[in-house]
Write a protein that holds these residues in place. Structure first.
Motif, PDB file in Angstrom:
ATOM      1  N   THR A 123      32.878  -3.511  98.400  1.00 34.64           N
ATOM      2  CA  THR A 123      31.798  -2.984  99.248  1.00 34.64           C
ATOM      3  C   THR A 123      32.047  -3.294 100.720  1.00 34.64           C
ATOM      4  O   THR A 123      31.756  -2.458 101.581  1.00 34.64           O
ATOM      5  N   ASP A 124      32.591  -4.478 101.013  1.00 37.88           N
ATOM      6  CA  ASP A 124      32.903  -4.806 102.414  1.00 37.88           C
ATOM      7  C   ASP A 124      33.985  -3.876 102.954  1.00 37.88           C
ATOM      8  O   ASP A 124      33.915  -3.422 104.103  1.00 37.88           O
ATOM      9  N   THR A 125      34.996  -3.577 102.120  1.00 35.20           N
ATOM     10  CA  THR A 125      36.066  -2.672 102.541  1.00 35.20           C
ATOM     11  C   THR A 125      35.528  -1.260 102.764  1.00 35.20           C
ATOM     12  O   THR A 125      35.861  -0.601 103.753  1.00 35.20           O
ATOM     13  N   THR A 126      34.683  -0.807 101.842  1.00 40.12           N
ATOM     14  CA  THR A 126      34.104   0.532 101.977  1.00 40.12           C
ATOM     15  C   THR A 126      33.247   0.631 103.228  1.00 40.12           C
ATOM     16  O   THR A 126      33.326   1.612 103.985  1.00 40.12           O
ATOM     17  N   ASN A 127      32.420  -0.395 103.454  1.00 42.42           N
ATOM     18  CA  ASN A 127      31.583  -0.393 104.665  1.00 42.42           C
ATOM     19  C   ASN A 127      32.430  -0.393 105.932  1.00 42.42           C
ATOM     20  O   ASN A 127      32.141   0.331 106.887  1.00 42.42           O
ATOM     21  N   ALA A 128      33.486  -1.218 105.946  1.00 45.07           N
ATOM     22  CA  ALA A 128      34.351  -1.286 107.126  1.00 45.07           C
ATOM     23  C   ALA A 128      35.056   0.045 107.365  1.00 45.07           C
ATOM     24  O   ALA A 128      35.217   0.493 108.508  1.00 45.07           O
ATOM     25  N   THR A 129      35.452   0.686 106.260  1.00 37.80           N
ATOM     26  CA  THR A 129      36.152   1.969 106.372  1.00 37.80           C
ATOM     27  C   THR A 129      35.233   3.042 106.939  1.00 37.80           C
ATOM     28  O   THR A 129      35.619   3.806 107.836  1.00 37.80           O
ATOM     29  N   PHE A 130      33.998   3.090 106.430  1.00 42.65           N
ATOM     30  CA  PHE A 130      33.063   4.096 106.931  1.00 42.65           C
ATOM     31  C   PHE A 130      32.595   3.766 108.345  1.00 42.65           C
ATOM     32  O   PHE A 130      32.325   4.677 109.134  1.00 42.65           O
ATOM     33  N   ASP A 131      32.500   2.484 108.659  1.00 42.02           N
ATOM     34  CA  ASP A 131      32.175   2.114 110.040  1.00 42.02           C
ATOM     35  C   ASP A 131      33.224   2.671 110.993  1.00 42.02           C
ATOM     36  O   ASP A 131      32.899   3.201 112.065  1.00 42.02           O
ATOM     37  N   LYS A 132      34.486   2.548 110.592  1.00 45.88           N
ATOM     38  CA  LYS A 132      35.575   3.064 111.424  1.00 45.88           C
ATOM     39  C   LYS A 132      35.506   4.584 111.514  1.00 45.88           C
ATOM     40  O   LYS A 132      35.698   5.174 112.584  1.00 45.88           O
ATOM     41  N   SER A 152      38.935  13.148 113.770  1.00 44.12           N
ATOM     42  CA  SER A 152      39.076  12.681 112.388  1.00 44.12           C
ATOM     43  C   SER A 152      40.250  13.320 111.649  1.00 44.12           C
ATOM     44  O   SER A 152      40.770  12.716 110.710  1.00 44.12           O
ATOM     45  N   VAL A 153      40.653  14.534 112.034  1.00 44.88           N
ATOM     46  CA  VAL A 153      41.760  15.199 111.347  1.00 44.88           C
ATOM     47  C   VAL A 153      42.764  15.730 112.359  1.00 44.88           C
ATOM     48  O   VAL A 153      42.445  15.939 113.532  1.00 44.88           O
ATOM     49  N   LYS A 154      43.991  15.936 111.877  1.00 45.88           N
ATOM     50  CA  LYS A 154      45.059  16.439 112.725  1.00 45.88           C
ATOM     51  C   LYS A 154      45.738  17.607 112.025  1.00 45.88           C
ATOM     52  O   LYS A 154      46.007  17.551 110.818  1.00 45.88           O
ATOM     53  N   LEU A 155      45.963  18.676 112.769  1.00 42.12           N
ATOM     54  CA  LEU A 155      46.657  19.843 112.219  1.00 42.12           C
ATOM     55  C   LEU A 155      48.097  19.448 111.897  1.00 42.12           C
ATOM     56  O   LEU A 155      48.859  19.039 112.769  1.00 42.12           O
ATOM     57  N   ILE A 181      46.643  23.536 107.525  1.00 40.55           N
ATOM     58  CA  ILE A 181      46.217  22.384 106.727  1.00 40.55           C
ATOM     59  C   ILE A 181      46.076  21.196 107.672  1.00 40.55           C
ATOM     60  O   ILE A 181      46.972  20.906 108.467  1.00 40.55           O
ATOM     61  N   ALA A 182      44.917  20.513 107.590  1.00 44.30           N
ATOM     62  CA  ALA A 182      44.618  19.387 108.472  1.00 44.30           C
ATOM     63  C   ALA A 182      44.558  18.101 107.655  1.00 44.30           C
ATOM     64  O   ALA A 182      43.976  18.072 106.570  1.00 44.30           O
ATOM     65  N   THR A 183      45.160  17.039 108.174  1.00 41.77           N
ATOM     66  CA  THR A 183      45.223  15.752 107.487  1.00 41.77           C
ATOM     67  C   THR A 183      44.271  14.762 108.137  1.00 41.77           C
ATOM     68  O   THR A 183      44.219  14.644 109.355  1.00 41.77           O
ATOM     69  N   PHE A 184      43.523  14.042 107.303  1.00 42.63           N
ATOM     70  CA  PHE A 184      42.582  13.050 107.815  1.00 42.63           C
ATOM     71  C   PHE A 184      43.329  11.893 108.473  1.00 42.63           C
ATOM     72  O   PHE A 184      44.314  11.382 107.928  1.00 42.63           O
ATOM     73  N   GLN A 185      42.857  11.496 109.646  1.00 35.92           N
ATOM     74  CA  GLN A 185      43.411  10.348 110.347  1.00 35.92           C
ATOM     75  C   GLN A 185      42.664   9.069 109.984  1.00 35.92           C
ATOM     76  O   GLN A 185      43.145   7.969 110.231  1.00 35.92           O
ATOM     77  N   VAL A 186      41.480   9.214 109.428  1.00 32.99           N
ATOM     78  CA  VAL A 186      40.697   8.079 108.947  1.00 32.99           C
ATOM     79  C   VAL A 186      40.357   8.390 107.485  1.00 32.99           C
ATOM     80  O   VAL A 186      40.930   9.285 106.883  1.00 32.99           O
ATOM     81  N   THR A 187      39.412   7.647 106.920  1.00 33.10           N
ATOM     82  CA  THR A 187      39.062   7.839 105.510  1.00 33.10           C
ATOM     83  C   THR A 187      38.494   9.224 105.235  1.00 33.10           C
ATOM     84  O   THR A 187      37.637   9.708 105.968  1.00 33.10           O
ATOM     85  N   ASN A 188      38.984   9.841 104.170  1.00 29.32           N
ATOM     86  CA  ASN A 188      38.375  11.073 103.687  1.00 29.32           C
ATOM     87  C   ASN A 188      37.151  10.684 102.865  1.00 29.32           C
ATOM     88  O   ASN A 188      37.283  10.012 101.846  1.00 29.32           O
ATOM     89  N   LEU A 221      40.224   5.484  99.832  1.00 32.72           N
ATOM     90  CA  LEU A 221      40.086   4.256 100.612  1.00 32.72           C
ATOM     91  C   LEU A 221      41.461   3.612 100.750  1.00 32.72           C
ATOM     92  O   LEU A 221      42.133   3.345  99.756  1.00 32.72           O
ATOM     93  N   SER A 222      41.855   3.365 101.963  1.00 33.07           N
ATOM     94  CA  SER A 222      43.185   2.806 102.212  1.00 33.07           C
ATOM     95  C   SER A 222      43.155   1.292 102.077  1.00 33.07           C
ATOM     96  O   SER A 222      42.234   0.616 102.573  1.00 33.07           O
TER      97      SER A 222
END
Length: 855
Positions: free
Chosen positions: A39-48, A133-136, A182-189, A352-353
Motif C-alpha cells: 500500500t505504501d508503494t502504491t500510494n507513493a506511485t500514485f502520488d508521483k 505522463s506519456v511519450k509518443l 502508440i504512446a508509452t507511459f512515463q509514470v505508472t499506468n 506498479l514498478s
C-alpha cells in the motif's frame, strides 16, 4: 549471563522443534509487512503520477463526475473561456482538455479493448498536458477524424499495431479510426485504456459539442504562485466553476484511489491479525510441551540453585530469540510478498514498478514489534508454569501434573463467556433493526469465540470421545490408542483444535451468509421480476445506439426503459426539502418489476404528474396517498407531483425507489439533458423466449459493454460474484488455516518426542511400524476433526444469526451450504492426515532400544 547461555543452548538444541513456530511468526509478520509495503508503494506511485500530471491550476465545471457519464451526459465549458483564461494576469499558457469516460472501443474482431479490471476506458484529446505522463514512441500523433493513438500497455495486451482499425462508441455516436501512434507511459499506468485523438475530433465525436472542453489546465508565469493564480481565475470567471491548485487536484485524486487502498489494506491486515491469533496457539503449545519435556531438567536446575525468576526468564529469552528470528525473516518475506502482489496487480492491468518499492522505517519496526511481542506474550504462561516446577520434579518422570483447580476455574469462565455470547447472538437474531442487531452480533461472535477457546479442553474430552466412536473404534486397538493419546492432554488438544477452529468458523459463517444472499436474491428475483430479459452496461451508460438495437429485437411484447434521475430536490407537504434520486420508467415496468404496495395502485404512479414513494420515506416525512410533492429536477424545471402509490419496503429489489413515468420527466427536463437508460427490461412473446434471446444477443453484439441476461444468467452472475468474493476471502483465511496446520504438525512432532520411551516400549511388545504410523495419523485426524467440528458449528451459528439481520434488509432465505460444510469437514480429516505424515514417519523409524533407554 548464565540465563542467556542456557536459553541459547536450549534454543539451538531444539531448533528443529522451534522451526514450525518460527514459520508461523514469519507468515504472520510477512502478511502484515507485505500489506504495508504494497500500500505504501502504491500510494507513493500514485502520488508521483498525480504530482507529475497535475497542472498549476485546473478549471472545470462544478459537480461534474462519474454520475454524469453514467447518466449519458458530459458537462463542458465553452471554448470562448480558453481565450479569456489566456488573458488573465499570471497565466503563462492554457490547454483545453476534451475527455470522456463514457466510451467503448472495439477492435476489428468486435471485442472491447477496455480493461477487465474495472478501470475505465478514456477517450481524450492529444495536447501538451498529456506529454507529462506519456511519450509518443511509435508512429505519429492523430491529425484528423480517422486517426487515433493508443497507450502501449493496451496495444501489448490486446495485440494492437499501427494501421489497425478501431470502432469508438461514444455518447454522441460512433465512428471508426485507424491507429497511427502508440504512446508509452512515463509514470505508472493506472490500469486504464487511453485512446487519443486530435482536439477537434474529441470535441465533436466524444463530447458532441464542437469547440467545448471538459476542463482547462493553466500554467502559471514564473514568480506567480498557484494560489495567486487560482484567486485571479476565480475573480475573473466567478465562483460558478471548480478551480483547484495543483496540490488540491492531486489531493482529490489521491483520496479517491486512497479510499480503495485503505479498504484493501485494513481487510488484509484483519486477516493477518487472524493469522497472528492462530499463531499464538501454536507458540503456546510449543513452549508448553517443551517445558513439560524438560521438567526433570528444570527440576535439576532448581535443585542446584536456579531461582523461579531465572527459569521464567530463560523460557522468555528463548521466546524472544524465536520472535526475533521469525520476525526478521517475516519482514524480508513481507517485501517479497509485496513484490508478488505488484506482479499480480500488473497482470490485472495496474502496472506498479519495483523501482518505486517503498519500505518505510515504520514497516520493519511494526513487523518486528508484532512478531516479538506476540511470541513473548504467548510464551509467558508456559514460562510461568516452568518457574513453578519444584526441585523434587527432578526425581519424577517427565511431565507435570494437571492443575485440577485451574481446570475447574477455566471451565467456569469458558462456560460463562460462551453463555454470554450465545445470549448476545439470540438478541441479535431478534433485533428490530439491523444496525442495532449488528452490535450484538459482533459481541456474540467475540464472546463465543473466546468462550470456545477457553472451554476447549473440556470440550475435547466430550467431542473427541464422540468422534472416536465413529472414526477410530473401527481401527481396533490402534484406534483406541490414538483416542487415548488425543485425550491424554486435553489442554493441548483443545489449543491445537482451537487454532484450526478459528479459521474454519469464519469460513462456515461466510459460506452461510453468501449462500443465504444468493438464495434470497434468487427467490426475490423469481417473485418480483416478471421480465424475461435484463439489459445493463455496468458502469457505462446504455448509449442511444444500443437502446435502438434493443427495441429492434424480434420476438418481444414490450421493452421498458429505466432511467435514473439524479439529485432531484423534493419539497414535502410540511415544507422540508430533501434530495433524492428518482426511478423514471415506462408504464410496462409495473409488470417487469412486481413491487407490492401498501396504499394506492402502482400503475397509477405512471400517470401524468404522478409519483410512487416507498413506505419508509412516507412514514418518515408524513406523506400519504394523495399528497403533493414539489420536485425540482436538476437542470430542469419544477413540477408538482401527486403521490399515487406507496410501495412496500418488504422487498430487496427496488427497495426505497421513487417511481414515475419517463414522459413526466420529459415535460420538465430538456431532451438534450435527459439521461440515458440505466437499465432496460424486456418481455418475450409466449413460446418465443429462445428466439427473442438470440435476437437480443445478435442486436447487441456490436456493443460489447452492453450485456443482455435472462433470469438464469442473472442468477448465475449473482452467484459468481458472491462466489468470487468468498473465494478471495477464503484465500486470505488460508493463511490462518496454514498456520493452524503447522500447529497440528508441531503438536504431533513434539508429542512424538515426548513419548519416545513409550513408543519404544510399544514397538518392543509387538506394535509394527505400520501400526505406529497409523496410530499417529489417526490421532492427528481426530484432533483436526475436533477443531473442524467446533469451527463449523460455531460458524454456522454466526452465519444463521447474520442472516436474521439480513432478513431485515429483505434477504429472508436462510441457506446452509451443506455441500461446502461437508467438504470442509472431510477436507479437515485429509489435512490432519497430511499433517501427521512426517511425525508418523519419525515415530515409526525410531530405534527400539534407544527409545526405551531415553530418559
Amino acid at each position: 549471563m548464565t540465563v542467556l547461555k542456557t536459553s541459547l543452548r536450549n534454543f539451538l538444541a531444539h531448533k528443529g522443534r522451534m522451526a514450525l513456530s518460527a514459520i508461523a511468526v514469519l507468515l504472520s509478520v510477512a502478511f502484515v509487512c507485505g500489506t504495508l509495503v504494497f500500500t505504501d508503494t502504491t500510494n507513493a506511485t500514485f502520488d508521483k503520477l498525480f504530482g507529475s500530471t497535475a497542472s498549476d491550476v485546473t478549471v472545470g465545471p462544478k459537480g461534474a463526475g462519474d454520475q454524469d457519464s453514467q447518466q449519458g451526459r458530459i458537462r463542458t465549458l465553452p471554448g470562448a473561456d480558453l481565450e479569456r483564461l489566456r488573458r488573465i494576469d499570471g497565466v503563462k499558457s492554457v490547454a483545453g482538455d476534451a475527455t470522456s469516460e463514457a466510451v467503448t472501443v472495439v477492435d476489428r474482431k468486435g471485442d472491447s479493448i477496455g480493461p477487465k479490471s474495472g478501470a475505465p476506458t478514456i477517450g481524450t484529446n492529444w495536447d501538451t498536458t498529456e506529454h507529462r505522463s506519456v511519450k509518443l514512441t511509435s508512429g505519429h500523433a492523430p491529425r484528423g477524424p480517422t486517426e487515433v493513438m493508443v497507450d502501449a500497455d493496451t496495444a501489448d495486451s490486446k495485440k494492437l499495431k499501427l494501421g489497425d482499425e478501431l470502432r469508438i462508441i461514444a455518447l454522441p455516436g460512433e465512428f471508426r479510426a485507424k491507429i497511427v501512434g502508440i504512446a508509452t507511459f512515463q509514470v505508472t499506468n493506472p490500469g486504464a485504456t487511453l485512446v487519443y485523438m486530435d482536439t477537434a475530433t474529441a470535441q465533436r465525436k466524444l463530447l458532441g459539442a464542437p469547440g467545448a472542453y471538459t476542463s482547462y489546465a493553466l500554467t502559471a508565469r514564473p514568480g506567480v504562485s498557484n494560489e495567486q493564480l487560482k484567486k485571479a481565475v476565480v475573480a475573473d470567471l466567478g465562483p460558478g466553476l471548480k478551480v483547484q491548485t495543483k496540490a488540491e487536484s492531486s489531493k482529490e485524486a489521491e483520496s479517491q484511489i486512497g479510499s480503495f487502498l485503505d479498504v484493501m489494506k485494513y481487510a488484509m491486515l484483519g486477516f493477518a491479525g487472524i493469522a497472528v491469533l492462530v499463531g499464538i496457539f501454536l507458540i503456546v503449545n510449543t513452549f508448553s510441551m517443551l517445558v513439560a519435556q524438560r521438567t526433570r531438567e528444570i527440576g535439576l536446575m532448581r535443585a542446584i540453585g536456579s531461582s523461579r525468576k531465572q527459569i521464567n526468564r530463560s523460557v522468555l529469552v528463548e521466546a524472544l530469540l524465536l520472535g526475533v528470528v521469525g520476525s526478521i525473516l517475516g519482514v524480508l518475506g513481507g517485501v517479497g510478498l509485496a513484490v508478488g502482489l505488484m506482479k499480480l496487480m500488473g497482470n490485472a492491468g495496474l502496472h506498479l514498478s519495483t523501482d518505486q518499492l517503498t519500505v518505510k522505517p515504520t514497516t520493519p519496526i511494526v513487523g518486528l514489534t508484532i512478531g516479538i511481542v506476540v511470541t513473548v506474550i504467548a510464551a509467558y504462561i508456559p514460562a510461568r508454569r516452568a518457574g513453578t516446577i519444584s526441585p523434587m520434579a527432578a526425581l519424577r518422570d517427565a511431565g507435570t501434573p494437571a492443575d485440577t483447580k485451574a481446570g475447574r476455574i477455566r471451565g467456569a469462565i469458558g462456560t460463562l463467556l460462551t453463555a454470554g455470547g450465545a445470549a448476545a447472538l439470540v438478541v441479535a437474531g431478534n433485533a428490530a433493526k439491523a444496525v442495532d442487531g449488528s452490535m450484538f452480533l459482533a459481541l456474540g461472535v467475540v464472546l463465543t469465540l473466546i468462550g470456545f477457546i477457553v472451554i476447549g479442553p473440556l470440550l475435547a474430552g466430550l467431542v473427541v470421545r464422540a468422534l472416536a466412536t465413529v472414526v477410530l473404534r473401527i481401527f481396533g486397538p490402534v484406534g483406541r490408542l490414538a483416542e487415548r493419546n488425543a485425550l491424554r492432554n486435553p489442554r493441548r488438544t483443545g489449543a491445537t483444535g482451537a487454532a484450526l477452529m478459528i479459521g474454519l468458523a469464519l469460513v462456515a459463517c461466510l459460506s452461510v451468509v453468501g449462500s443465504s444472499m444468493v438464495a434470497s436474491a434468487t427467490d426475490e428475483l423469481d417473485k418480483s421480476v416478471g421480465a424475461d430479459f435484463i439489459v445493463q452496461a455496468g458502469a457505462q451508460p446504455i448509449t442511444k445506439q444500443a437502446e435502438r438495437a434493443v427495441h429492434q429485437a424480434k420476438g418481444l411484447t414490450h421493452v421498458s426503459d429505466v432511467k435514473r434521475i439524479m439529485d432531484a430536490e423534493l419539497t414535502l407537504p410540511d415544507g422540508e426539502k430533501v434530495k433524492k434520486d428518482l426511478s423514471a420508467a415506462d408504464p410496462t415496468y409495473v409488470d417487469d418489476l412486481r413491487t407490492p404496495v401498501v396504499a394506492g395502485n402502482l400503475a397509477d404512479a405512471y400517470g401524468k404528474d404522478a409519483i410512487a414513494v416507498p413506505e419508509g420515506f412516507a412514514k418518515d416525512h408524513k406523506v400519504t396517498k394523495g399528497s403533493t410533492l414539489t420536485v425540482a429536477f436538476k437542470d430542469g424545471k419544477t413540477a408538482k407531483l401527486t403521490v399515487a402509490a406507496i410501495t412496500s419496503d418488504d422487498v430487496s429489489l427496488g427497495k426505497g425507489a421513487l417511481y414515475l413515468n419517463i414522459t413526466t420527466v420529459e415535460r420538465y427536463v430538456p431532451a438534450e439533458l435527459m439521461p440515458t437508460n440505466s437499465m432496460m427490461l424486456a418481455q418475450a412473446k409466449d413460446g418465443q423466449e429462445d428466439a427473442a434471446y438470440s435476437s437480443l444477443k445478435s442486436q447487441l453484439h456490436p456493443y460489447p459493454s452492453v450485456k443482455v441476461k435472462d433470469q438464469t444468467d442473472y442468477k448465475q452472475e449473482m452467484k459468481d460474484q458472491i462466489g468470487q468474493l468468498l473465494n478471495l476471502v477464503y484465500g486470505l483465511l488460508a493463511l490462518a488455516i496454514i498456520v493452524a496446520i503447522l500447529g497440528v504438525v508441531n503438536t504431533l512432532a513434539l508429542s512424538v518426542v515426548e513419548r519416545t520411551r513409550e513408543i519404544g516400549l510399544m514397538r518392543a511388545i509387538g506394535l509394527s511400524r505400520r501400526q505406529m504410523r497409523r496410530m499417529i495419523r489417526l490421532e492427528s485426524v481426530v484432533i483436526a476433526l475436533f477443531g473442524a467440528l467446533l469451527g463449523l458449528g460455531l460458524g454456522m451459528g454466526w452465519g444463521a444469526t447474520a442472516q436474521k439481520l439480513l432478513a431485515l434488509e429483505g434477504l429472508k432465505t436462510l441457506e446452509i451450504p451443506w455441500s461446502t460444510i461437508i467438504t470442509v469437514f472431510i477436507g479437515s480429516a485429509v489435512v490432519g492426515l497430511i499433517a501427521a505424515l512426517v511425525p508418523a514417519f519419525r515415530a515409526a523409524r525410531m530405534n527400539i532400544l534407544n527409545a526405551i533407554a531415553t530418559d
